[in-house]
Design a protein around this motif. Sequence first.
Motif, PDB file in Angstrom:
ATOM      1  N   ARG A   1      46.178  48.745  40.643  1.00  0.00           N
ATOM      2  CA  ARG A   1      45.629  47.615  40.617  1.00  0.00           C
ATOM      3  C   ARG A   1      44.277  47.329  39.637  1.00  0.00           C
ATOM      4  O   ARG A   1      43.459  48.517  39.651  1.00  0.00           O
ATOM      5  N   HIS A   2      44.342  46.477  38.797  1.00  0.00           N
ATOM      6  CA  HIS A   2      43.168  46.486  37.810  1.00  0.00           C
ATOM      7  C   HIS A   2      41.905  46.319  38.822  1.00  0.00           C
ATOM      8  O   HIS A   2      41.812  45.410  39.665  1.00  0.00           O
TER       9      HIS A   2
ATOM     10  N   ILE B   1      39.006  44.279  38.289  1.00  0.00           N
ATOM     11  CA  ILE B   1      38.896  42.799  38.662  1.00  0.00           C
ATOM     12  C   ILE B   1      39.718  42.357  39.706  1.00  0.00           C
ATOM     13  O   ILE B   1      39.245  41.571  40.482  1.00  0.00           O
ATOM     14  N   GLU B   2      41.118  42.641  39.694  1.00  0.00           N
ATOM     15  CA  GLU B   2      41.945  42.300  40.746  1.00  0.00           C
ATOM     16  C   GLU B   2      41.532  42.729  42.180  1.00  0.00           C
ATOM     17  O   GLU B   2      41.398  41.899  43.227  1.00  0.00           O
TER      18      GLU B   2
ATOM     19  N   LEU C   1      38.339  40.708  43.302  1.00  0.00           N
ATOM     20  CA  LEU C   1      38.439  39.409  43.317  1.00  0.00           C
ATOM     21  C   LEU C   1      39.163  39.032  44.590  1.00  0.00           C
ATOM     22  O   LEU C   1      39.013  38.308  45.846  1.00  0.00           O
ATOM     23  N   THR C   2      40.068  39.851  45.167  1.00  0.00           N
ATOM     24  CA  THR C   2      40.547  40.208  46.654  1.00  0.00           C
ATOM     25  C   THR C   2      39.750  40.278  47.577  1.00  0.00           C
ATOM     26  O   THR C   2      39.487  39.878  48.538  1.00  0.00           O
TER      27      THR C   2
ATOM     28  N   THR D   1      35.923  51.751  38.545  1.00  0.00           N
ATOM     29  CA  THR D   1      36.204  50.720  39.182  1.00  0.00           C
ATOM     30  C   THR D   1      35.143  50.038  40.237  1.00  0.00           C
ATOM     31  O   THR D   1      34.938  49.063  40.260  1.00  0.00           O
TER      32      THR D   1
ATOM     33  N   HIS E   1      33.184  38.479  32.076  1.00  0.00           N
ATOM     34  CA  HIS E   1      33.686  37.750  33.184  1.00  0.00           C
ATOM     35  C   HIS E   1      32.519  37.704  34.422  1.00  0.00           C
ATOM     36  O   HIS E   1      31.459  37.972  34.209  1.00  0.00           O
TER      37      HIS E   1
END
Length: 261
Positions: free
Chosen positions: A68-69, A71-72, A75-76, A117, A142
Motif C-alpha cells: 500500500r502506498h 498516502i493510502e 488517508l485510511t 512511510t 498533497h
Amino acid sequence: MKLGWALDHNVPDTVERQLVRAAEDNGLDSVWTMENHHLRDGVTTAAVSLERTHRIRVVMGTLSPSFRHPIEIGLTMANLVRMYPGRCALNLGSGMGETLVRLGLPIDHPVGRLRETIEIVRLLFSGERFAYQGDYYHVEKHHLSGDWLATPPIYISAMGPHLISLAAEVADGINLPFSSLEYVAESASRFTESSRQAGRTRSEQLICSEVLVQVEEEDQDLSGVRRLLGFHFSSKQFEKVVAPSGLSIDHQSIRQAFLDR
C-alpha cells in the motif's frame, strides 16, 4: 504491563466478533488486526472492530508500504481517526517476503521504505501542504483536508536488528513476533539501546511481544495452533527468532510440508 489481543484471521467471523467484544469486556487494552494477503486485509477488520466496541484501542495492521502506498495508508488511518478519535493506532511492517515476490511487489530496502512511510504519514497528519522527495516515494504536492487530526501512535512489527533499531528511532513502539524468550530479550535490549542513542524517551515507547494462544474447549485439538505455527515457520524470516534459543527446528521440512499441503 498492558494486554492486547491480536486477531488471527483463520478464525470464523462469528468467533472473531465474540473475541473482540470479550477483549473489551475483560479489560484488555487493545485489539491488533493483521493483514493476510491470502485471506483478509487489516483495514476492514480494524474498522469493523472499532464499530463493534466502545472503549478499546484498535491497532490497524500489519500494513506494508510495499503493498500500500504511504498516502493510502495515511488517508485510511485519518478516516478511522475521524470516526473513532483516540481509539486508533497504526502498525506497519515490511511484509512477508515470499508473498510479496509472488505478487510482483518490491521487497528491497525495507528499512528505507518504512522510514519514508512514517515520515509521509506524519506530514499528512500535520494538515499542511507538503511535497516529499525520498529514495522510494515521491509526492509532488498533497495535504489532508478537513479539521486537524491528532497523529495516532505508529508501531513497527519487526524482525532483525536493522528494523528493530529503526522502530526505536522513528516509531512509538515495536511489535515482536511470537518467538523464543531469548530472541524477545535480545530484541528488547536492542530496542532500548537504539532508543537511547536516538535521544528518544523510552518510557513513552511500547515494546509488544506476541504470545500464541488458542481459545478452545479442553477436549479439542491444537490443529489451529499447529497450522499457524506451520505457516510462520515455513518462512525463512522466522528462522532468526528461534535461533537464539538453541532449539533445533527443521525449518526446511516444515517449509516442504506446507508446500505439499
